[in-house]
Motif scaffolding. Structure first.
Motif, PDB file in Angstrom:
ATOM      1  N   ASN A  20      -6.812  10.141  -8.331  1.00 18.36           N
ATOM      2  CA  ASN A  20      -6.096  10.902  -7.304  1.00 18.36           C
ATOM      3  C   ASN A  20      -4.853  10.518  -7.143  1.00 18.36           C
ATOM      4  O   ASN A  20      -3.898  11.261  -6.765  1.00 18.36           O
ATOM      5  CB  ASN A  20      -6.919  11.057  -6.137  1.00 18.36           C
ATOM      6  CG  ASN A  20      -8.624  11.523  -6.292  1.00 18.36           C
ATOM      7  OD1 ASN A  20      -8.391  12.535  -6.839  1.00 18.36           O
ATOM      8  ND2 ASN A  20      -9.222  10.937  -5.657  1.00 18.36           N
ATOM      9  N   ASP A  21      -4.431   9.355  -7.264  1.00 12.51           N
ATOM     10  CA  ASP A  21      -3.116   8.480  -6.818  1.00 12.51           C
ATOM     11  C   ASP A  21      -2.380   8.057  -7.858  1.00 12.51           C
ATOM     12  O   ASP A  21      -1.835   7.137  -7.700  1.00 12.51           O
ATOM     13  CB  ASP A  21      -3.115   7.526  -5.675  1.00 12.51           C
ATOM     14  CG  ASP A  21      -3.499   8.541  -4.454  1.00 12.51           C
ATOM     15  OD1 ASP A  21      -3.017   9.594  -4.034  1.00 12.51           O
ATOM     16  OD2 ASP A  21      -4.485   7.909  -3.612  1.00 12.51           O
ATOM     17  N   ARG A  45       1.418   9.473 -13.113  1.00 14.62           N
ATOM     18  CA  ARG A  45       2.225   9.576 -11.821  1.00 14.62           C
ATOM     19  C   ARG A  45       1.182  10.381 -10.837  1.00 14.62           C
ATOM     20  O   ARG A  45       0.380  11.139 -11.321  1.00 14.62           O
ATOM     21  CB  ARG A  45       3.602  10.455 -11.802  1.00 14.62           C
ATOM     22  CG  ARG A  45       4.575   9.592 -12.518  1.00 14.62           C
ATOM     23  CD  ARG A  45       5.197   8.463 -11.727  1.00 14.62           C
ATOM     24  NE  ARG A  45       6.005   7.673 -12.585  1.00 14.62           N
ATOM     25  CZ  ARG A  45       6.968   6.659 -12.222  1.00 14.62           C
ATOM     26  NH1 ARG A  45       6.360   6.000 -11.093  1.00 14.62           N
ATOM     27  NH2 ARG A  45       7.670   6.079 -13.143  1.00 14.62           N
ATOM     28  N   PRO A  46       1.407  10.000  -9.509  1.00 15.55           N
ATOM     29  CA  PRO A  46       0.178  10.705  -8.585  1.00 15.55           C
ATOM     30  C   PRO A  46       0.760  12.251  -8.615  1.00 15.55           C
ATOM     31  O   PRO A  46      -0.138  13.006  -8.392  1.00 15.55           O
ATOM     32  CB  PRO A  46       0.688  10.106  -7.124  1.00 15.55           C
ATOM     33  CG  PRO A  46       1.298   8.881  -7.297  1.00 15.55           C
ATOM     34  CD  PRO A  46       2.105   8.962  -8.959  1.00 15.55           C
ATOM     35  N   ASN A  47       1.791  12.815  -9.044  1.00 17.98           N
ATOM     36  CA  ASN A  47       2.046  14.227  -9.031  1.00 17.98           C
ATOM     37  C   ASN A  47       1.492  14.907 -10.555  1.00 17.98           C
ATOM     38  O   ASN A  47       1.517  16.310 -10.567  1.00 17.98           O
ATOM     39  CB  ASN A  47       3.514  14.519  -8.884  1.00 17.98           C
ATOM     40  CG  ASN A  47       4.345  14.157 -10.193  1.00 17.98           C
ATOM     41  OD1 ASN A  47       3.811  13.358 -11.017  1.00 17.98           O
ATOM     42  ND2 ASN A  47       5.716  14.335  -9.811  1.00 17.98           N
ATOM     43  N   SER A  72      -0.288   2.739  -2.990  1.00 13.99           N
ATOM     44  CA  SER A  72      -1.568   3.394  -2.680  1.00 13.99           C
ATOM     45  C   SER A  72      -2.680   3.153  -3.477  1.00 13.99           C
ATOM     46  O   SER A  72      -3.130   1.876  -3.507  1.00 13.99           O
ATOM     47  CB  SER A  72      -1.230   4.926  -2.695  1.00 13.99           C
ATOM     48  OG  SER A  72      -2.071   5.854  -2.281  1.00 13.99           O
ATOM     49  N   HIS A  73      -3.543   4.272  -3.918  1.00 17.88           N
ATOM     50  CA  HIS A  73      -4.665   3.722  -4.921  1.00 17.88           C
ATOM     51  C   HIS A  73      -4.491   4.221  -6.174  1.00 17.88           C
ATOM     52  O   HIS A  73      -5.285   4.355  -7.104  1.00 17.88           O
ATOM     53  CB  HIS A  73      -5.787   5.288  -4.474  1.00 17.88           C
ATOM     54  CG  HIS A  73      -6.177   4.936  -3.007  1.00 17.88           C
ATOM     55  ND1 HIS A  73      -5.731   5.076  -1.898  1.00 17.88           N
ATOM     56  CD2 HIS A  73      -7.645   4.467  -2.728  1.00 17.88           C
ATOM     57  CE1 HIS A  73      -6.326   4.935  -0.876  1.00 17.88           C
ATOM     58  NE2 HIS A  73      -7.416   4.663  -1.304  1.00 17.88           N
ATOM     59  N   LEU A  74      -3.517   3.592  -6.793  1.00 11.43           N
ATOM     60  CA  LEU A  74      -2.939   3.469  -8.214  1.00 11.43           C
ATOM     61  C   LEU A  74      -3.971   2.708  -8.683  1.00 11.43           C
ATOM     62  O   LEU A  74      -4.158   1.363  -8.406  1.00 11.43           O
ATOM     63  CB  LEU A  74      -1.473   3.053  -8.171  1.00 11.43           C
ATOM     64  CG  LEU A  74      -1.277   2.703  -9.806  1.00 11.43           C
ATOM     65  CD1 LEU A  74      -0.559   4.119 -10.205  1.00 11.43           C
ATOM     66  CD2 LEU A  74       0.176   1.831  -9.925  1.00 11.43           C
ATOM     67  N   TYR A 127       0.835  -1.203  -0.073  1.00  9.37           N
ATOM     68  CA  TYR A 127      -0.115   0.182  -0.054  1.00  9.37           C
ATOM     69  C   TYR A 127       0.936   1.250  -0.066  1.00  9.37           C
ATOM     70  O   TYR A 127       0.581   2.331  -0.824  1.00  9.37           O
ATOM     71  CB  TYR A 127      -0.965   0.121   0.880  1.00  9.37           C
ATOM     72  CG  TYR A 127      -2.003   1.299   1.415  1.00  9.37           C
ATOM     73  CD1 TYR A 127      -2.726   1.169   0.307  1.00  9.37           C
ATOM     74  CD2 TYR A 127      -1.752   2.177   1.967  1.00  9.37           C
ATOM     75  CE1 TYR A 127      -3.690   2.509   0.274  1.00  9.37           C
ATOM     76  CE2 TYR A 127      -2.478   3.318   2.260  1.00  9.37           C
ATOM     77  CZ  TYR A 127      -3.391   3.485   1.177  1.00  9.37           C
ATOM     78  OH  TYR A 127      -4.306   4.620   1.391  1.00  9.37           O
TER      79      TYR A 127
END
Length: 344
Positions: free
Chosen positions: A244-245, A256-258, A225-227, A221
């Protein structure tokens, strides 16, 4: 609590059964046409080929010097390398998720405790690394010198997933909230979350932190994360408002999350997750995979049982020492003269 004799007998039986299956039946094949055991060995070899890395050193030590290092506290605390702790059921997905994590994370060592982290590397008075101790000294003892930095994950220090897990499923999948369109349906092409697409052997599913959290809730996780995973890049881009992630797509898209995109041609991934059996075949009764996983599980349980015994023995020794001290103090008090007792 487990009975050590019963555990040893069960472990022996599981090993015999696994050996009989191996001799009497064809080894179960993975989805890419080779046995899971061969696929696991290829993953380990790919790690060993990453010369002068901590992951390569650990894999080589476990492969060639397992007996000598089995009792070392530092080695006992190392659960493994990220790339060896999970599997996928598809080669393309394996390459995609491995590329997303990057080589540094895939080669990351995973320790159970912070004490294990501290034992890997020690420092001099000026903050310089002591090359004669820890993992550096261990590497030097077999002629392997580490070069550069390496990533280490500490399970007890990772903030775990705070939601619910599917308790009645042995894989302990995370109950993540799927992205929803206004009509209540998931975006077209949405396949699921990467963290739930990692498959784990039974032995690693039994690896829990002192607070009862497993590898999926902690290590994987923290990595994924929430990939989200989509079929195509087009599906991914249409779903951006619901991401979001970060997200990946099976045709190679990476968000990517960013908010940054990975564009250009995909390159071969040097180290990737092992490709396991499909979910429908992985529970085949009597398969060599199932038997070997039972052996791994029993070995894990035996190791934890021995550690529990050692901890109980240490506590018992402390209690005995405390009792002896108090007993001696009482005897000293009894043997004192009445005048001394009054002065006390």
């Amino acid at each position: 609590m487990l009975n050590l004799r019963t555990l040893s007998v069960t472990l022996g039986k599981a090993a015999v059964i696994a050996n009989n299956v191996k001799r009497g039946k064809k080894v179960v094949a993975s989805s890419n046409g080779t046995s899971v055991q061969e696929a696991e060995q290829r993953t380990i070899e790919s790690i060993c080929n990453q010369d002068k890395t901590a992951a390569s050193l650990i894999c080589q030590l476990k492969k060639r010097h397992s007996t000598q290092i089995s009792t070392m506290p530092m080695m006992k605390d190392i659960l493994g390398v990220v790339a060896t702790l999970g599997k996928t059921n598809d080669d393309n997905l394996s390459s995609l998720l491995s590329e997303y994590l990057g080589i540094d994370n895939m080669l990351g060592l995973v320790c159970k405790t912070y004490d294990g982290i501290k034992s890997l590397e020690t420092y001099g008075t000026e903050g310089n690394i002591d090359k004669k101790s820890g993992i550096h000294g261990l590497g030097g003892s077999i002629g392997k010198i580490l070069h550069g930095r390496f990533t280490v994950f500490c399970l007890e220090n990772i903030r775990p997933f705070s939601g619910e897990v599917v308790i009645d499923d042995p894989q302990r999948y995370l109950m993540l909230r799927k992205p929803r369109l206004p009509n209540g349906e998931s975006p077209p092409g949405f396949l699921g979350f990467a963290v739930n697409m990692i498959l784990m052997d039974q032995a690693y599913l039994s690896c829990l932190t002192p607070h009862g959290h497993g590898l999926r809730e902690t290590l994987f996780y923290s990595l994924f994360s929430h990939l989200q995973v989509y079929k195509t890049t087009a599906d991914l881009r249409r779903a951006i408002p619901f991401i979001n992630d970060g997200a990946v797509s099976l045709d190679g898209g990476i968000l990517r999350p960013n908010g940054s995109f990975c564009l250009g041609d995909r390159k071969d991934v040097e180290v990737k997750f092992t490709v396991a059996l499909s979910s429908g075949d992985s529970n085949t009764p009597g398969s060599i995979t199932e038997m070997e996983e039972q052996v791994k599980l029993k070995n894990w349980e035996k190791e934890r049982f021995v550690e529990d015994i050692k901890r109980e023995e240490d506590l018992l020794k402390q209690v005995k020492d405390s009792f002896s001290n108090q007993k001696q103090q009482l005897l000293d008090y009894i043997t004192q003269s009445p005048a001394s007792k009054v002065n006390c």
